[in-house]
Design an enzyme around this catalytic site. Structure first.
Site, PDB file in Angstrom:
ATOM      1  N   LYS A 188       0.859  -1.183   0.000  1.00  0.00           N
ATOM      2  CA  LYS A 188       0.000   0.000   0.000  1.00  0.00           C
ATOM      3  C   LYS A 188       0.897   1.235   0.000  1.00  0.00           C
ATOM      4  O   LYS A 188       1.661   1.466   0.937  1.00  0.00           O
ATOM      5  CB  LYS A 188      -0.896   0.002   1.234  1.00  0.00           C
ATOM      6  CG  LYS A 188      -1.814   1.211   1.312  1.00  0.00           C
ATOM      7  CD  LYS A 188      -2.773   1.109   2.487  1.00  0.00           C
ATOM      8  CE  LYS A 188      -3.638   2.360   2.580  1.00  0.00           C
ATOM      9  NZ  LYS A 188      -4.576   2.292   3.707  1.00  0.00           N
ATOM     10  N   LYS A 241      -2.078  -1.489  -3.954  1.00  0.00           N
ATOM     11  CA  LYS A 241      -2.940  -0.318  -3.889  1.00  0.00           C
ATOM     12  C   LYS A 241      -2.112   0.955  -3.951  1.00  0.00           C
ATOM     13  O   LYS A 241      -1.131   1.055  -3.221  1.00  0.00           O
ATOM     14  CB  LYS A 241      -3.692  -0.394  -2.563  1.00  0.00           C
ATOM     15  CG  LYS A 241      -4.582   0.762  -2.260  1.00  0.00           C
ATOM     16  CD  LYS A 241      -5.143   0.581  -0.881  1.00  0.00           C
ATOM     17  CE  LYS A 241      -5.976   1.807  -0.560  1.00  0.00           C
ATOM     18  NZ  LYS A 241      -6.473   1.792   0.780  1.00  0.00           N
TER      19      LYS A 241
HETATM   20  C1  PBG Z   1      -7.241   3.732   5.488  1.00  0.00           C
HETATM   21  C2  PBG Z   1      -7.605   3.428   4.090  1.00  0.00           C
HETATM   22  C3  PBG Z   1      -7.447   4.274   3.000  1.00  0.00           C
HETATM   23  C4  PBG Z   1      -7.952   3.612   1.905  1.00  0.00           C
HETATM   24  C5  PBG Z   1      -8.405   2.363   2.325  1.00  0.00           C
HETATM   25  N1  PBG Z   1      -8.175   2.262   3.691  1.00  0.00           N
HETATM   26  C6  PBG Z   1      -6.940   5.661   2.956  1.00  0.00           C
HETATM   27  C7  PBG Z   1      -5.609   5.932   3.410  1.00  0.00           C
HETATM   28  O1  PBG Z   1      -4.778   5.052   3.645  1.00  0.00           O
HETATM   29  O2  PBG Z   1      -5.353   7.126   3.596  1.00  0.00           O
HETATM   30  C8  PBG Z   1      -7.994   4.178   0.523  1.00  0.00           C
HETATM   31  C9  PBG Z   1      -9.084   3.691  -0.348  1.00  0.00           C
HETATM   32  C10 PBG Z   1      -9.381   4.565  -1.497  1.00  0.00           C
HETATM   33  O3  PBG Z   1      -8.753   5.615  -1.744  1.00  0.00           O
HETATM   34  O4  PBG Z   1     -10.303   4.201  -2.229  1.00  0.00           O
HETATM   35  N2  PBG Z   1      -6.648   2.709   6.190  1.00  0.00           N
HETATM   36 ZN    ZN Z   2      -6.105   3.586   8.186  1.00  0.00          ZN
END
Ligand code: PBG
Ligand code: ZN
Length: 329
Positions: A188, A241
């Site tokens: 991520k 992601k």
């Molecule tokens: C937070 C989380 C995020 C997303 C999924 N879980 C945002 C972040 O890490 O700031 C992003 C999902 C998206 O942008 O569609 N744990």
């Molecule tokens: Zn989070």
């Protein structure tokens, strides 16, 4: 009479022939639909940063899901958005996500339920941790356990804490939930493509950003190490992601690892594309073309807000089945 070149165009002459030669086909069960869950009844709240995405109460979500499940939707990913902050709510057995799961199970016994496991929508500072990595790991394990008790099929830790899969696997096993799967957000990246989501899930960091725990967008090799480590800790599948700016990562991961690689087509990717379509800048076919690219890159499943469009509910792609379409035009 062989000419000195191949006639590729013979496989492109009409739709029937193109269909016969198509290498990648999207199916309904390629998709996981992420949903924002709020408590109460009759709630359908617009999210300004994400056109046509809503925060839904369980009854409205169930109504929304009927036609999608009918068309073959196999799984959803739940994000709890509480009315007020307080991280204890995240592992409360009567919290939002914990209440949604049995209601969905009752209506849709065959629907796979994946829960996002994090604290950023619950914490006052909007961060995914409480300061200490390992104590956050223990908290994530408590959250995952309460989701498992409520009936979640798969838990998906998204906090990017080191050892989060280890802590969760240990907790689930010690409580007898050996069959609950872990879909880890292994690679991520610290991405600006998440900004519309932060408005949707009310999890904007009050200070700083997430680059102290999410990955540097420059690091492809490290993504492979993150994935390898999460598999070692007991992840059953791994998420890359965002998806689109990271298709190389999706591709490398799917070549390198035998567990399913799931791509998350995130909020920014959704909002930019849909706004372009809605404003008439670009043909709506771009949605399927884009989702196709994610599968072609090697993703086994795609988490996407486009599910209602792909499944033909809200119109843009109506009458086009997910399993057979021509991109382009
Ligand atoms: C937070 C989380 C995020 C997303 C999924 N879980 C945002 C972040 O890490 O700031 C992003 C999902 C998206 O942008 O569609 N744990
Ligand atoms: Zn989070």
């Amino acid at each position: 009479m062989t000419p000195g070149f191949r006639r590729f165009r013979t496989t492109r002459v009409d739709e029937k022939t193109r269909t016969a030669f198509r290498e990648t086909v999207l199916y309904a069960d390629d998709f996981i639909w992420p949903v924002f869950c709020v408590d109460g009844r009759g709630r359908k709240e617009e999210i300004s940063s994400m056109p046509e995405v809503y925060r839904l109460s369980a009854d409205v979500l169930i109504d929304t899901l009927y036609p999608l499940v009918e068309k073959g939707l196999r799984s959803v990913m739940l994000f709890g958005v509480p009315n007020s902050k307080g991280i204890e709510q995240a592992w409360n057995d009567s919290g939002i996500v914990q209440q949604f799961i049995p209601q969905l199970k009752e209506q849709f016994p065959e629907l796979g339920i994946i829960t996002d496991v994090c604290i950023c929508s619950y914490s006052n500072d909007g961060h995914c941790h409480i300061g200490d990595n390992d104590r956050t790991g223990e908290i994530l394990a408590k959250i995952a356990l309460s989701h498992a008790r409520a009936g979640a099929d798969i838990v998906a830790p998204s906090a990017m804490m080191d050892g989060q899969v280890y802590y969760i696997r240990k907790e689930l096993e010690s409580e007898g939930f050996d069959d609950v799967k872990i879909m880890s957000y292994a690679a991520k990246f610290a991405s600006s493509y998440y900004s519309p989501f932060r408005n949707a899930a009310d999890c904007t960091p009050q200070s700083g950003d997430r680059s102290g725990y999410q990955m540097d967008p420059a690091n492809g090799n490290e993504a492979m190490e993150e994935i390898e480590e999460d598999i070692r800790q007991g992840a059953d599948s791994v998420i890359v992601k965002p998806a689109l700016a990271y298709l190389d990562i999706v591709n490398r991961a799917s070549d390198m690892f035998s567990v399913p690689v799931i791509a998350y087509n995130v909020s920014g990717e959704y909002s930019l594309l849909l706004k372009g379509v809605r404003d008439g800048l670009i043909n709506e076919q771009v949605i399927l073309e884009t989702l196709l690219s994610v599968k072609r890159a090697g993703a086994q499943r795609t988490i996407s807000y486009f599910v209602p469009f792909v499944f033909g509910r809200d119109g843009v792609l109506e009458k086009r089945s997910v399993s057979a379409f021509a991109v382009g035009s």
